[in-house]
Scaffold this active site. Structure first.
Site, PDB file in Angstrom:
ATOM      1  N   LYS A  26       0.859  -1.387   0.502  1.00 55.66           N
ATOM      2  CA  LYS A  26      -0.088  -0.293   0.444  1.00 55.66           C
ATOM      3  C   LYS A  26       0.771   1.258   0.130  1.00 55.66           C
ATOM      4  O   LYS A  26       1.462   1.183   0.604  1.00 55.66           O
ATOM      5  CB  LYS A  26      -1.006  -0.211   1.350  1.00 55.66           C
ATOM      6  CG  LYS A  26      -1.344   0.820   1.173  1.00 55.66           C
ATOM      7  CD  LYS A  26      -2.611   0.775   2.339  1.00 55.66           C
ATOM      8  CE  LYS A  26      -3.625   1.778   2.929  1.00 55.66           C
ATOM      9  NZ  LYS A  26      -4.653   1.771   4.363  1.00 55.66           N
ATOM     10  N   SER A 102      -9.424   0.944   3.579  1.00 60.06           N
ATOM     11  CA  SER A 102      -8.660   2.265   2.381  1.00 60.06           C
ATOM     12  C   SER A 102      -7.389   1.069   1.575  1.00 60.06           C
ATOM     13  O   SER A 102      -7.430   1.340   0.343  1.00 60.06           O
ATOM     14  CB  SER A 102      -7.684   2.903   2.362  1.00 60.06           C
ATOM     15  OG  SER A 102      -7.482   2.617   3.969  1.00 60.06           O
ATOM     16  N   SER A 126      -9.415  -1.242   7.407  1.00 57.39           N
ATOM     17  CA  SER A 126      -8.645  -1.554   5.851  1.00 57.39           C
ATOM     18  C   SER A 126      -8.271  -2.426   5.362  1.00 57.39           C
ATOM     19  O   SER A 126      -7.626  -2.482   4.607  1.00 57.39           O
ATOM     20  CB  SER A 126      -8.158   0.466   5.662  1.00 57.39           C
ATOM     21  OG  SER A 126      -8.937   0.717   6.211  1.00 57.39           O
TER      22      SER A 126
END
Length: 374
Positions: A26, A102, A126
């Protein structure tokens, strides 16, 4: 480092290192030589990182090849994964649905097979939410189990580095390489408590799945569960205001994310004090439950994942985190496991274990996976 073509779930693709497992990270984790932009134009001009996040460096040293950085909901502050600036990753298995936020890109590139595993972060669900939306595994270890050195934001009392995989065996390999003890294979599962907290058809699906595996379940109760969700929201709001509030002055943060960051300025000291009291109470409740049964099972999401159109208003779907966020508050390890579909949308089982027992979650996932395949 070898450049390669860019794909929908990535913000950048490349190859660093060699190994038998390919992974992506990420874009809130530093990778030496690259910017960490967290899906936001407000960070478009940040300098490149001079060294990689601790967890990234560990994986490179343990024979894993890094193949790219992944897209995310802007500033890792959203549950849909929709990002007009950085691009919304395609949910390959369920293309009409949101990829979840996310850590949207991290889930998406694993689901598509472009990486064997990926690294995300989980402050209020997330990792587990996008895993549930994309039909893959998503592990949030206990708070502090995996290093947050080199992870944005630098300070958080809720955020955990987590892992996505397509199967339990790969999850086992990854956690071993990260230095997290993984238990011996299970011949049977320990007693499980089940918390009925989702839509009736989802809970029925999960109960049928677990019963089909030959498991007898004990009904669980967590009196502070709803309060823990609200307390987690208050704390993340406050902490994200401290972390990202200064970025708002430039006017480059998207309107919905900026509104939610700005709301953190209004979280009072009394609200935070009450949230910490809930943290203490809820943690005690979970500890006491897991002392009676080593595993807690419940749905990962309270409802089926929405379509991209249904999630056009980000605030309308924030309650999708109400079953995952409480375990960020308490700091317990939790794992999202794909267990089939309803109406063409994925269903995910969440398992929770006592602190320090990530290995039990991994082996429980392997045990369940073997029975699902037979």
């Amino acid at each position: 480092m070898k450049p390669v073509s860019v794909s929908k779930g990535f913000v950048a693709q490349f190859i660093i290192g060699e190994g038998d497992l390919r992974f992506a990270v990420k874009d809130t984790l530093d990778v030496a030589g690259f910017q960490t932009q967290a899906g936001s134009p407000a960070l478009a001009s940040v300098p490149v990182a001079t060294q990689s996040a601790s967890v990234v460096q560990t994986l490179l040293e343990k024979g894993c090849a890094l193949v790219g950085k992944t897209a995310l909901h802007e500033l890792a502050f959203g549950v849909t994964g929709i990002n007009p600036w950085g691009g919304t990753p395609l949910n390959t298995l369920f293309p009409a649905l949101i990829p979840g936020g996310s850590s949207s890109g991290s889930a998406a590139v694993v689901a598509s097979g472009e990486a064997d595993f990926s690294i995300g972060t989980d402050t209020g669900g997330s990792v587990r939410m996008p895993a549930a939306c994309c039909g893959v595994y998503g592990l949030k270890p206990g708070y502090g189990v995996l290093s947050r050195k080199g992870v944005l934001p630098a300070e958080s009392s809720l955020d955990c580095v987590g892992v996505f995989t397509r199967d339990a065996d790969t999850l086992c390999k990854v956690m071993t390489r990260l230095g997290v003890p993984v238990d011996e294979p299970l011949t049977s599962l320990p007693q499980i408590s089940f918390l009925s907290a989702a839509a009736a058809e989802i809970d029925s699906h999960l109960l049928a799945f677990l019963s089909g595996c030959g498991l007898e379940l004990r009904q669980a109760e967590l009196p502070s569960f709803a309060d823990a969700h609200r307390a987690g929201l208050a704390i993340i709001s406050h902490e994200n205001w401290l972390a990202f509030g200064p970025l708002l002055a430039g006017g480059k943060v998207s309107a919905d994310v900026a509104t939610r960051i700005r709301a953190g300025a209004d979280v009072s000291e009394q609200t935070l004090k009450e949230a910490e009291q809930v943290r203490t109470q809820f943690t005690r409740e979970v500890d006491e439950l897991l002392a009676q049964t080593p595993l807690l099972a419940l749905a990962t999401l309270p409802d089926l994942p929405p379509t991209l159109a249904e999630a056009s208003d980000p605030l309308s779907v924030v309650n999708l985190t109400r079953l995952v966020r409480p375990f960020n508050l308490s700091g317990h390890p939790a794992l999202a496991i794909p267990v089939g579909e309803l109406h063409g949308r994925p269903v995910s089982l969440q398992l929770v274990a006592a602190k320090g027992h990530e290995g039990l979650l991994v082996q429980a996932a392997k045990w369940l996976e073997q029975r699902r395949r037979h």
